[in-house]
Design a protein around this motif. Structure first.
Motif, PDB file in Angstrom:
ATOM      1  N   THR A 185       0.816  -1.209   0.000  1.00 39.36           N
ATOM      2  CA  THR A 185       0.000   0.000   0.000  1.00 39.36           C
ATOM      3  C   THR A 185       0.854   1.266   0.000  1.00 39.36           C
ATOM      4  OG1 THR A 185      -1.776  -1.142   1.187  1.00 39.36           O
ATOM      5  CG2 THR A 185      -1.788   1.266   1.240  1.00 39.36           C
ATOM      6  N   HIS A 186       1.926   1.282   0.808  1.00 43.21           N
ATOM      7  CA  HIS A 186       2.730   2.502   0.904  1.00 43.21           C
ATOM      8  C   HIS A 186       3.569   2.766  -0.344  1.00 43.21           C
ATOM      9  CE1 HIS A 186       5.802  -0.466   2.089  1.00 43.21           C
ATOM     10  NE2 HIS A 186       6.701   0.448   1.811  1.00 43.21           N
ATOM     11  N   MET A 187       3.572   1.805  -1.295  1.00 40.88           N
ATOM     12  CA  MET A 187       4.328   1.973  -2.537  1.00 40.88           C
ATOM     13  C   MET A 187       3.436   2.338  -3.721  1.00 40.88           C
ATOM     14  SD  MET A 187       7.484   1.411  -1.633  1.00 40.88           S
ATOM     15  CE  MET A 187       8.361   1.099  -3.172  1.00 40.88           C
ATOM     16  N   LYS A 188       2.149   2.469  -3.497  1.00 41.02           N
ATOM     17  CA  LYS A 188       1.228   2.708  -4.616  1.00 41.02           C
ATOM     18  C   LYS A 188       1.542   3.991  -5.361  1.00 41.02           C
ATOM     19  CE  LYS A 188      -2.829   0.008  -3.304  1.00 41.02           C
ATOM     20  NZ  LYS A 188      -4.294   0.040  -3.031  1.00 41.02           N
ATOM     21  N   ASP A 189       1.868   5.058  -4.616  1.00 43.27           N
ATOM     22  CA  ASP A 189       2.142   6.339  -5.272  1.00 43.27           C
ATOM     23  C   ASP A 189       3.329   6.250  -6.219  1.00 43.27           C
ATOM     24  OD1 ASP A 189       0.031   7.619  -4.090  1.00 43.27           O
ATOM     25  OD2 ASP A 189       1.197   8.553  -2.504  1.00 43.27           O
ATOM     26  N   ILE A 190       4.360   5.498  -5.827  1.00 45.24           N
ATOM     27  CA  ILE A 190       5.546   5.397  -6.682  1.00 45.24           C
ATOM     28  C   ILE A 190       5.249   4.541  -7.913  1.00 45.24           C
ATOM     29  CG2 ILE A 190       6.656   3.345  -5.676  1.00 45.24           C
ATOM     30  CD1 ILE A 190       8.428   6.610  -6.652  1.00 45.24           C
ATOM     31  N   VAL A 191       4.376   3.539  -7.778  1.00 45.75           N
ATOM     32  CA  VAL A 191       3.971   2.735  -8.932  1.00 45.75           C
ATOM     33  C   VAL A 191       3.222   3.613  -9.931  1.00 45.75           C
ATOM     34  CG1 VAL A 191       2.524   0.812  -9.719  1.00 45.75           C
ATOM     35  CG2 VAL A 191       3.871   0.581  -7.626  1.00 45.75           C
ATOM     36  N   VAL A 192       2.333   4.456  -9.422  1.00 45.97           N
ATOM     37  CA  VAL A 192       1.582   5.362 -10.290  1.00 45.97           C
ATOM     38  C   VAL A 192       2.517   6.352 -10.963  1.00 45.97           C
ATOM     39  CG1 VAL A 192      -0.153   7.193 -10.348  1.00 45.97           C
ATOM     40  CG2 VAL A 192      -0.549   5.139  -8.972  1.00 45.97           C
ATOM     41  N   LEU A 193       3.443   6.925 -10.201  1.00 44.95           N
ATOM     42  CA  LEU A 193       4.389   7.893 -10.755  1.00 44.95           C
ATOM     43  C   LEU A 193       5.231   7.269 -11.856  1.00 44.95           C
ATOM     44  CD1 LEU A 193       5.749  10.648 -10.735  1.00 44.95           C
ATOM     45  CD2 LEU A 193       7.206   9.850  -8.854  1.00 44.95           C
ATOM     46  N   GLU A 194       5.757   6.065 -11.610  1.00 48.04           N
ATOM     47  CA  GLU A 194       6.580   5.398 -12.619  1.00 48.04           C
ATOM     48  C   GLU A 194       5.772   5.070 -13.872  1.00 48.04           C
ATOM     49  OE1 GLU A 194       9.742   3.257  -9.537  1.00 48.04           O
ATOM     50  OE2 GLU A 194       8.365   2.024 -10.719  1.00 48.04           O
ATOM     51  N   THR A 195       4.524   4.660 -13.680  1.00 49.59           N
ATOM     52  CA  THR A 195       3.661   4.358 -14.819  1.00 49.59           C
ATOM     53  C   THR A 195       3.406   5.612 -15.652  1.00 49.59           C
ATOM     54  OG1 THR A 195       2.544   2.595 -13.573  1.00 49.59           O
ATOM     55  CG2 THR A 195       1.401   3.460 -15.515  1.00 49.59           C
ATOM     56  N   MET A 196       3.123   6.715 -14.975  1.00 43.93           N
ATOM     57  CA  MET A 196       2.872   7.965 -15.690  1.00 43.93           C
ATOM     58  C   MET A 196       4.122   8.420 -16.442  1.00 43.93           C
ATOM     59  SD  MET A 196       0.368  10.128 -13.122  1.00 43.93           S
ATOM     60  CE  MET A 196      -0.137  11.260 -14.434  1.00 43.93           C
ATOM     61  N   GLU A 197       5.281   8.267 -15.837  1.00 40.90           N
ATOM     62  CA  GLU A 197       6.519   8.654 -16.509  1.00 40.90           C
ATOM     63  C   GLU A 197       6.755   7.805 -17.754  1.00 40.90           C
ATOM     64  OE1 GLU A 197       9.132  10.316 -12.696  1.00 40.90           O
ATOM     65  OE2 GLU A 197       9.398   8.255 -13.389  1.00 40.90           O
ATOM     66  N   ASP A 198       6.382   6.535 -17.704  1.00 41.92           N
ATOM     67  CA  ASP A 198       6.545   5.653 -18.862  1.00 41.92           C
ATOM     68  C   ASP A 198       5.655   6.082 -20.026  1.00 41.92           C
ATOM     69  OD1 ASP A 198       8.376   4.097 -17.521  1.00 41.92           O
ATOM     70  OD2 ASP A 198       6.928   2.564 -16.921  1.00 41.92           O
ATOM     71  N   ILE A 199       4.447   6.530 -19.712  1.00 38.88           N
ATOM     72  CA  ILE A 199       3.446   6.793 -20.741  1.00 38.88           C
ATOM     73  C   ILE A 199       3.455   8.247 -21.201  1.00 38.88           C
ATOM     74  CG2 ILE A 199       0.979   6.663 -21.293  1.00 38.88           C
ATOM     75  CD1 ILE A 199       0.726   4.503 -19.145  1.00 38.88           C
ATOM     76  N   ASP A 200       3.769   9.171 -20.290  1.00 37.44           N
ATOM     77  CA  ASP A 200       3.720  10.613 -20.552  1.00 37.44           C
ATOM     78  C   ASP A 200       4.896  11.049 -21.423  1.00 37.44           C
ATOM     79  OD1 ASP A 200       3.390  13.361 -20.471  1.00 37.44           O
ATOM     80  OD2 ASP A 200       4.276  13.550 -18.462  1.00 37.44           O
ATOM     81  N   LYS A 201       4.695  11.029 -22.720  1.00 39.92           N
ATOM     82  CA  LYS A 201       5.784  11.320 -23.658  1.00 39.92           C
ATOM     83  C   LYS A 201       6.086  12.807 -23.792  1.00 39.92           C
ATOM     84  CE  LYS A 201       6.179   6.972 -24.492  1.00 39.92           C
ATOM     85  NZ  LYS A 201       7.294   6.226 -23.841  1.00 39.92           N
ATOM     86  N   ASP A 202       5.083  13.682 -23.567  1.00 39.10           N
ATOM     87  CA  ASP A 202       5.350  15.104 -23.729  1.00 39.10           C
ATOM     88  C   ASP A 202       5.779  15.783 -22.430  1.00 39.10           C
ATOM     89  OD1 ASP A 202       3.035  15.360 -22.250  1.00 39.10           O
ATOM     90  OD2 ASP A 202       1.804  16.095 -23.919  1.00 39.10           O
ATOM     91  N   GLY A 203       5.844  15.003 -21.330  1.00 40.01           N
ATOM     92  CA  GLY A 203       6.386  15.500 -20.078  1.00 40.01           C
ATOM     93  C   GLY A 203       5.547  16.537 -19.357  1.00 40.01           C
ATOM     94  N   ASP A 204       4.221  16.525 -19.590  1.00 39.23           N
ATOM     95  CA  ASP A 204       3.371  17.508 -18.918  1.00 39.23           C
ATOM     96  C   ASP A 204       2.792  16.982 -17.609  1.00 39.23           C
ATOM     97  OD1 ASP A 204       1.517  15.701 -19.836  1.00 39.23           O
ATOM     98  OD2 ASP A 204       0.186  17.196 -20.752  1.00 39.23           O
ATOM     99  N   GLY A 205       3.178  15.767 -17.223  1.00 38.18           N
ATOM    100  CA  GLY A 205       2.714  15.198 -15.970  1.00 38.18           C
ATOM    101  C   GLY A 205       1.318  14.620 -16.035  1.00 38.18           C
TER     102      GLY A 205
END
Length: 314
Positions: A185-205
């Motif tokens: 549970t305490h790692m969920k935010d980092i999983v979401v962040l890493e997933t977004m970084e993988d998919i977010d190609k234009d870097g707008d977050g």
């Protein structure tokens, strides 16, 4: 040296991009507690696998009732974390979740000695970094298609989140959450962040529809799109993008990849207590559990007790 986990990831990326018709699934689904049907009228095989884990449940099927009860008694003492003589629903739920993740602990055990260089029973960030990125640290100019500086920074960030006390030294549980963050549970935010970084190609977050689809499907010129892409576009517009701004933010991405699934472990804990709690105080004594031992564990009568295989408990 690149750790096996990293190499496996790299190969998965190559495989995924080489098959444009294959859909990538980023949703973290909770696995079933058992492969059996949950019908106590037909037997307790589901409960055995839920309580012990599938592999351990098989070993109990080889035991006599006496040996099965003995080993169950030892397990009960482990479940009772506060040593008050009672097993609560929360303690039972925690045990079931641990039993279901046993394969993860085996995976960590298999890698542990590779990273615990000084054999002190702990793994520091320095140890992990030197083992994983040793070649890159020796030659930062290496060019084989991977951005090791970026990967190392990402690993360090995740390591710090897994390191609950902030000493940059991980014990077994912290290192397990580092390698398998999706199960904590305490790692969920980092999983979401890493997933977004993988998919977010234009870097707008944020994740746009184009980025969302592009992560699932590798377009090739002249190739007809698969039918499931139509459904995915509809899913994005109707369900993923809740605030209808055309993109997914952190909260929306969390809801997508880590949906609030039905808690199977909690339901099983409630079931085991309901079936075993003779005095209806909503907690179990060791005696109550052993009286219903056949609900928790399996066994079979045999005349070859001395030949039975013994396994260490969790």
């Amino acid at each position: 040296m690149i750790r096996p986990l990293l190499m496996c990831f790299a190969l998965c990326v190559v495989y995924a991009t080489s098959k444009p018709m294959e859909k990538k699934d980023r949703i973290h689904h909770e696995e079933a507690l058992s492969s059996r049907e949950h019908d106590d009228a037909k037997g307790y095989e589901y409960d055995h696998e839920a309580f012990l884990g599938r592999e351990e449940a098989k070993s109990f099927d080889e035991l006599t009732p006496e040996e099965s009860k003995h080993r169950l008694g030892l397990i009960v003492e482990k479940i009772d974390n506060d040593k008050d003589g009672f097993v609560t629903e929360e303690e039972l739920k925690a045990w079931i979740k641990k039993a279901q993740k046993r394969y993860i602990y085996v995976n960590v055990d298999n890698q542990w000695n590779d990273f615990d260089i000084n054999k002190d029973g702990l793994i520091s960030w320095e140890e992990y970094k030197n083992v994983t990125y040793g070649t890159y640290l020796e030659d930062p100019e290496v060019d084989d298609g991977y951005n090791y500086k970026q990967m190392m920074a990402r690993d360090e960030r995740r390591f710090k989140v897994a390191d609950r006390n902030g000493d940059l030294i991980a014990d077994k549980e912290e290192f397990t959450s580092f390698l398998h963050p999706e199960d904590y549970t305490h790692m969920k935010d980092i999983v979401v962040l890493e997933t977004m970084e993988d998919i977010d190609k234009d870097g707008d977050g944020l994740i746009s529809l184009t980025e969302y689809i592009g992560d699932m499907y590798n377009h090739e010129d002249g190739q007809e799109e698969p039918e499931w892409l139509v459904t995915e576009r509809e899913q994005f517009v109707e369900f993923r993008d809740k605030n209808k701004d055309g993109k997914m933010d952190k909260e929306e991405t969390m809801d997508w990849i880590m949906p609030s699934d039905y808690d199977h472990a909690e339901a099983e804990a409630k079931h085991l207590i309901y079936e075993s709690d003779t005095n209806k105080d909503e907690k179990l004594t060791k005696e109550e559990i052993l009286n219903k031992y056949d609900l928790f564990v399996g066994s079979q009568a045999t005349d070859f007790g001395e030949a039975l295989v013994r396994h260490d408990e969790f």
